[in-house]
Design an enzyme around this catalytic site. Structure first.
Site, PDB file in Angstrom:
ATOM      1  N   TYR A  10      41.742 -51.729  -1.820  1.00  0.00           N
ATOM      2  CA  TYR A  10      41.486 -52.880  -2.527  1.00  0.00           C
ATOM      3  C   TYR A  10      42.781 -52.816  -2.809  1.00  0.00           C
ATOM      4  CZ  TYR A  10      40.072 -49.100  -4.890  1.00  0.00           C
ATOM      5  OH  TYR A  10      39.832 -47.760  -5.038  1.00  0.00           O
ATOM      6  N   GLY A  11      43.410 -52.117  -3.033  1.00  0.00           N
ATOM      7  CA  GLY A  11      44.814 -51.420  -3.973  1.00  0.00           C
ATOM      8  C   GLY A  11      46.000 -51.095  -3.114  1.00  0.00           C
ATOM      9  N   THR A  12      46.597 -49.831  -3.097  1.00  0.00           N
ATOM     10  CA  THR A  12      47.848 -49.334  -2.895  1.00  0.00           C
ATOM     11  C   THR A  12      47.951 -49.732  -0.962  1.00  0.00           C
ATOM     12  OG1 THR A  12      47.298 -47.415  -3.248  1.00  0.00           O
ATOM     13  CG2 THR A  12      48.682 -48.761  -4.821  1.00  0.00           C
ATOM     14  N   LEU A  13      46.907 -49.757  -1.185  1.00  0.00           N
ATOM     15  CA  LEU A  13      46.919 -49.611   1.057  1.00  0.00           C
ATOM     16  C   LEU A  13      46.681 -50.948   1.600  1.00  0.00           C
ATOM     17  CD1 LEU A  13      44.018 -46.565   1.592  1.00  0.00           C
ATOM     18  CD2 LEU A  13      46.617 -46.896   1.592  1.00  0.00           C
ATOM     19  N   GLU A  78      44.311 -40.235  -0.903  1.00  0.00           N
ATOM     20  CA  GLU A  78      43.031 -40.488  -2.650  1.00  0.00           C
ATOM     21  C   GLU A  78      42.973 -39.391  -3.816  1.00  0.00           C
ATOM     22  OE1 GLU A  78      43.846 -43.170  -2.935  1.00  0.00           O
ATOM     23  OE2 GLU A  78      44.469 -44.248  -1.447  1.00  0.00           O
TER      24      GLU A  78
HETATM   25  N1  PCA Z   1      44.417 -46.419  -2.827  1.00  0.00           N
HETATM   26  C1  PCA Z   1      42.707 -46.901  -2.067  1.00  0.00           C
HETATM   27  C2  PCA Z   1      42.267 -47.273  -2.975  1.00  0.00           C
HETATM   28  C3  PCA Z   1      42.679 -47.129  -4.462  1.00  0.00           C
HETATM   29  C4  PCA Z   1      44.623 -46.819  -4.024  1.00  0.00           C
HETATM   30  O1  PCA Z   1      45.256 -47.525  -4.271  1.00  0.00           O
HETATM   31  C5  PCA Z   1      42.786 -48.657  -1.812  1.00  0.00           C
HETATM   32  O2  PCA Z   1      43.898 -49.291  -1.644  1.00  0.00           O
HETATM   33  O3  PCA Z   1      41.673 -48.803  -1.010  1.00  0.00           O
END
Ligand code: PCA
Length: 122
Positions: A10-13, A78
């Site tokens: 949900y984030g930087t991935l 992470e």
């Molecule tokens: N990376 C993981 C968890 C939060 C982040 O930035 C993600 O993208 O799900």
């Protein structure tokens, strides 16, 4: 051909986000949204998803099929062993409901952090 384990990110991935190269050779499965009861907080340039009992919107993200080696790299990124995130089953809406798909739940305090709701777009 599936690479292996399904993971909710949900984030930087996510695609076009800063750590997406960690998923570069993995397989995109589809867009997804969690069940209600989760929200995002802005941390230091990345988000943390935490449970929020009165939330109605959930969190949007992507499902990726990841192989075992990639999962080891992601868990390192992470900070699982440092207690930054926990990789846990996240309840998702259809078509992924009841699929036991894991994602990274932020495991530290969100005190003083900015709530950013359902979607990470930074
Ligand atoms: N990376 C993981 C968890 C939060 C982040 O930035 C993600 O993208 O799900």
């Amino acid at each position: 051909m599936s690479k292996g384990k399904l993971l909710f990110v949900y984030g930087t991935l996510k695609r076009a986000c800063s750590n997406h190269h960690y998923l570069g050779d993995q397989e995109f499965v589809g867009a997804a949204r969690t069940a209600p009861g989760f929200c995002l907080y802005a941390l230091d340039g990345f988000p943390g998803m935490v449970a929020k009992p009165d939330d109605r919107d959930g969190v949007v993200g992507e499902i990726w099929s990841v192989d075992a080696a990639a999962l080891v790299r992601l868990d390192g990124l992470e900070g699982l062993t440092e207690g930054m995130y926990r990789r846990e089953i996240v309840p998702l809406l259809a078509p992924y409901a009841n699929r036991k798909i894991e994602g990274y739940i932020y495991a530290r305090s969100i005190q003083g952090r900015r709530e950013v709701g359902s979607a990470w777009n930074e």
